[in-house]
Write a protein that holds these residues in place. Structure first.
Motif, PDB file in Angstrom:
ATOM      1  N   MET A  17     115.546  68.490  37.170  1.00 17.13           N
ATOM      2  CA  MET A  17     114.287  67.733  36.721  1.00 17.13           C
ATOM      3  C   MET A  17     113.929  67.987  35.519  1.00 17.13           C
ATOM      4  O   MET A  17     113.668  69.181  35.336  1.00 17.13           O
ATOM      5  CB  MET A  17     113.387  68.195  37.964  1.00 17.13           C
ATOM      6  N   ALA A  18     113.753  67.220  34.524  1.00 15.57           N
ATOM      7  CA  ALA A  18     113.259  67.377  33.166  1.00 15.57           C
ATOM      8  C   ALA A  18     111.895  66.525  33.174  1.00 15.57           C
ATOM      9  O   ALA A  18     111.621  65.436  33.449  1.00 15.57           O
ATOM     10  CB  ALA A  18     114.088  67.031  32.265  1.00 15.57           C
ATOM     11  N   LEU A  19     110.756  67.460  32.603  1.00 17.24           N
ATOM     12  CA  LEU A  19     109.758  66.726  32.284  1.00 17.24           C
ATOM     13  C   LEU A  19     108.953  67.207  30.959  1.00 17.24           C
ATOM     14  O   LEU A  19     108.929  68.229  30.797  1.00 17.24           O
ATOM     15  CB  LEU A  19     108.500  67.280  33.461  1.00 17.24           C
ATOM     16  N   THR A  20     108.921  66.318  30.058  1.00 16.64           N
ATOM     17  CA  THR A  20     108.317  66.741  28.852  1.00 16.64           C
ATOM     18  C   THR A  20     107.310  65.944  28.250  1.00 16.64           C
ATOM     19  O   THR A  20     106.748  64.901  28.659  1.00 16.64           O
ATOM     20  CB  THR A  20     109.432  66.419  27.778  1.00 16.64           C
ATOM     21  N   PHE A  21     106.100  66.863  27.817  1.00 14.80           N
ATOM     22  CA  PHE A  21     104.808  66.175  27.422  1.00 14.80           C
ATOM     23  C   PHE A  21     104.513  66.216  26.217  1.00 14.80           C
ATOM     24  O   PHE A  21     104.764  67.065  25.327  1.00 14.80           O
ATOM     25  CB  PHE A  21     104.009  67.420  28.214  1.00 14.80           C
ATOM     26  N   TYR A  22     104.173  65.062  25.581  1.00 13.33           N
ATOM     27  CA  TYR A  22     104.007  64.873  24.138  1.00 13.33           C
ATOM     28  C   TYR A  22     102.588  64.822  23.917  1.00 13.33           C
ATOM     29  O   TYR A  22     101.942  64.009  24.719  1.00 13.33           O
ATOM     30  CB  TYR A  22     104.636  63.330  23.697  1.00 13.33           C
ATOM     31  N   THR A  23     101.845  65.436  22.904  1.00 17.38           N
ATOM     32  CA  THR A  23     100.660  65.670  22.900  1.00 17.38           C
ATOM     33  C   THR A  23     100.049  66.065  21.640  1.00 17.38           C
ATOM     34  O   THR A  23     100.878  66.627  20.796  1.00 17.38           O
ATOM     35  CB  THR A  23      99.864  66.564  24.174  1.00 17.38           C
ATOM     36  N   ASN A  46     106.952  55.997  22.444  1.00 20.81           N
ATOM     37  CA  ASN A  46     105.723  55.249  22.402  1.00 20.81           C
ATOM     38  C   ASN A  46     105.381  54.477  21.184  1.00 20.81           C
ATOM     39  O   ASN A  46     105.001  55.024  20.211  1.00 20.81           O
ATOM     40  CB  ASN A  46     104.606  56.175  22.632  1.00 20.81           C
ATOM     41  N   PRO A  47     105.858  53.390  21.078  1.00 16.68           N
ATOM     42  CA  PRO A  47     105.680  52.352  19.947  1.00 16.68           C
ATOM     43  C   PRO A  47     104.359  52.297  19.489  1.00 16.68           C
ATOM     44  O   PRO A  47     104.053  51.883  18.244  1.00 16.68           O
ATOM     45  CB  PRO A  47     106.178  50.927  20.286  1.00 16.68           C
ATOM     46  N   MET A  48     103.189  52.436  20.196  1.00 19.83           N
ATOM     47  CA  MET A  48     101.777  52.494  19.842  1.00 19.83           C
ATOM     48  C   MET A  48     101.643  53.871  18.874  1.00 19.83           C
ATOM     49  O   MET A  48     100.453  53.695  18.278  1.00 19.83           O
ATOM     50  CB  MET A  48     100.815  52.483  20.948  1.00 19.83           C
ATOM     51  N   MET A  49     102.405  54.589  18.978  1.00 15.35           N
ATOM     52  CA  MET A  49     102.336  55.900  18.027  1.00 15.35           C
ATOM     53  C   MET A  49     101.081  56.584  18.440  1.00 15.35           C
ATOM     54  O   MET A  49     100.202  57.257  17.782  1.00 15.35           O
ATOM     55  CB  MET A  49     102.458  55.585  16.853  1.00 15.35           C
ATOM     56  N   LYS A  50     100.747  56.698  19.697  1.00 21.43           N
ATOM     57  CA  LYS A  50      99.626  57.415  20.215  1.00 21.43           C
ATOM     58  C   LYS A  50      99.991  58.489  21.310  1.00 21.43           C
ATOM     59  O   LYS A  50     101.122  58.391  22.093  1.00 21.43           O
ATOM     60  CB  LYS A  50      98.553  56.479  20.936  1.00 21.43           C
ATOM     61  N   VAL A  51      99.305  59.512  21.566  1.00 17.43           N
ATOM     62  CA  VAL A  51      99.454  60.511  22.582  1.00 17.43           C
ATOM     63  C   VAL A  51      98.134  60.421  23.836  1.00 17.43           C
ATOM     64  O   VAL A  51      97.380  59.797  23.301  1.00 17.43           O
ATOM     65  CB  VAL A  51      99.528  61.851  22.157  1.00 17.43           C
ATOM     66  N   PRO A  52      98.639  60.729  24.790  1.00 19.52           N
ATOM     67  CA  PRO A  52      99.671  61.509  25.531  1.00 19.52           C
ATOM     68  C   PRO A  52     100.871  60.562  25.925  1.00 19.52           C
ATOM     69  O   PRO A  52     100.604  59.388  25.791  1.00 19.52           O
ATOM     70  CB  PRO A  52      99.250  62.086  26.612  1.00 19.52           C
ATOM     71  N   ALA A  53     102.044  61.061  26.014  1.00 22.65           N
ATOM     72  CA  ALA A  53     103.027  60.369  26.916  1.00 22.65           C
ATOM     73  C   ALA A  53     103.959  61.372  27.625  1.00 22.65           C
ATOM     74  O   ALA A  53     103.680  62.913  27.202  1.00 22.65           O
ATOM     75  CB  ALA A  53     104.151  59.888  25.953  1.00 22.65           C
ATOM     76  N   ILE A  54     104.263  61.265  28.510  1.00 24.49           N
ATOM     77  CA  ILE A  54     105.413  62.022  29.190  1.00 24.49           C
ATOM     78  C   ILE A  54     106.738  61.352  29.541  1.00 24.49           C
ATOM     79  O   ILE A  54     106.608  60.061  29.641  1.00 24.49           O
ATOM     80  CB  ILE A  54     105.084  62.564  30.686  1.00 24.49           C
ATOM     81  N   THR A  75     103.038  56.245  29.482  1.00 25.18           N
ATOM     82  CA  THR A  75     102.048  56.353  28.409  1.00 25.18           C
ATOM     83  C   THR A  75     100.903  56.003  29.100  1.00 25.18           C
ATOM     84  O   THR A  75     101.025  55.545  30.190  1.00 25.18           O
ATOM     85  CB  THR A  75     102.405  55.637  27.054  1.00 25.18           C
ATOM     86  N   GLU A  76      99.775  56.242  28.447  1.00 22.87           N
ATOM     87  CA  GLU A  76      98.330  55.920  28.759  1.00 22.87           C
ATOM     88  C   GLU A  76      97.712  56.910  29.715  1.00 22.87           C
ATOM     89  O   GLU A  76      98.460  57.112  30.850  1.00 22.87           O
ATOM     90  CB  GLU A  76      98.167  54.406  29.445  1.00 22.87           C
ATOM     91  N   GLY A  77      96.614  57.471  29.580  1.00 18.11           N
ATOM     92  CA  GLY A  77      96.243  58.666  30.257  1.00 18.11           C
ATOM     93  C   GLY A  77      96.118  58.552  31.852  1.00 18.11           C
ATOM     94  O   GLY A  77      96.355  59.034  32.849  1.00 18.11           O
ATOM     95  N   ALA A  78      95.697  57.224  32.066  1.00 17.35           N
ATOM     96  CA  ALA A  78      95.158  56.896  33.600  1.00 17.35           C
ATOM     97  C   ALA A  78      96.687  56.665  34.159  1.00 17.35           C
ATOM     98  O   ALA A  78      96.893  57.129  35.510  1.00 17.35           O
ATOM     99  CB  ALA A  78      94.577  55.440  33.713  1.00 17.35           C
ATOM    100  N   ALA A  79      97.710  56.149  33.471  1.00 18.43           N
ATOM    101  CA  ALA A  79      98.742  55.712  34.142  1.00 18.43           C
ATOM    102  C   ALA A  79      99.742  57.278  34.299  1.00 18.43           C
ATOM    103  O   ALA A  79     100.272  57.240  35.435  1.00 18.43           O
ATOM    104  CB  ALA A  79      99.922  55.021  33.053  1.00 18.43           C
ATOM    105  N   ILE A  80      99.393  58.045  33.438  1.00 22.65           N
ATOM    106  CA  ILE A  80     100.102  59.439  33.556  1.00 22.65           C
ATOM    107  C   ILE A  80      99.333  60.017  34.905  1.00 22.65           C
ATOM    108  O   ILE A  80     100.259  60.688  35.648  1.00 22.65           O
ATOM    109  CB  ILE A  80     100.092  60.032  32.278  1.00 22.65           C
TER     110      ILE A  80
END
Length: 207
Positions: free
Chosen positions: A1-7, A47-55, A63-68
């Motif tokens: 299981m791999a989980l990467t957090f972009y921030t 993330n084509p929006m070039m925004k953080v966060p993403a996992i 992407t999107e904080g609420a979705a995460i």
């Protein structure tokens, strides 16, 4: 299981960090800078929006904080942060309220955009004062946003309440203060803050 957090530690990535610490599973952190790596082709593919966060979890991008927050609660049910059937209505209602009308209302207010009476019919939040009043009612109905226990929705809603009151965008009423006292005392919140503060110091030193 791999989980990467972009921030970036000076961003809404702090919301996702808090949620990751609540879930309590191992993850890799990739810190991006606004003008360089966040605009690069590698991250744009995530993330084509070039925004953080993403996992990225086992190849799945969120992407999107609420979705995460919602995704992690569902992906790791042992953490007990997803809603029970009785909690779902308030959980989803206020999670999406905070991500939609509340975010828009606060953003407009911070940019000194005030919709006219006619424009309020088009704005998803109507007007700022109404939105702030509804938020206060929501956090005051129960000890937590969806009922009597902490859920992933509190990570997102609580982060918003904390930021907006801290910067004076929404009044810090006694109801808001009591809610924040309950949720910001959580060990996961404190761990997340320490990790992000350390990352921010590193970004500053390297920049």
């Amino acid at each position: 299981m791999a989980l990467t957090f972009y921030t970036n530690p000076q961003s809404r990535g702090r919301i996702a960090r808090w949620m990751l610490e609540e879930v309590g599973v191992p993850y890799e952190t990739v810190v991006l800078d606004y003008q360089g790596s966040m605009k690069g082709d590698d991250y744009r593919a995530i993330n084509p929006m070039m925004k953080v966060p993403a996992i990225v979890h086992d190849g799945q991008v969120v992407t999107e904080g609420a979705a995460i927050c919602a995704y992690l609660a569902d992906a790791f049910p042992d953490a007990g942060l997803a809603p029970t059937p009785a909690e779902r209505a308030d959980y989803y209602r206020w999670l999406f309220f905070a991500a939609g009308p509340l975010e828009a209302a606060v953003t407009d207010r911070s940019m000194k955009v005030e919709p006219t009476a006619e424009q309020q019919r088009m704005a998803g939040y109507g007007n700022f004062d109404l939105t702030a009043s509804v938020l206060e009612q929501a956090v005051g109905r129960h000890p937590y946003i969806a009922g009597d226990r902490f859920t992933a929705a509190d990570v997102y809603v609580g982060s918003g309440v904390s930021w907006y009151t801290q910067f004076g965008l929404i009044p810090k009423t006694p109801v808001m203060a009591a809610y924040l006292e309950r949720i910001l005392s959580r060990p996961a919140y404190k761990r997340a803050g320490e990790l992000d503060d350390a990352a921010a110091a590193g970004v500053g030193q390297s920049g």
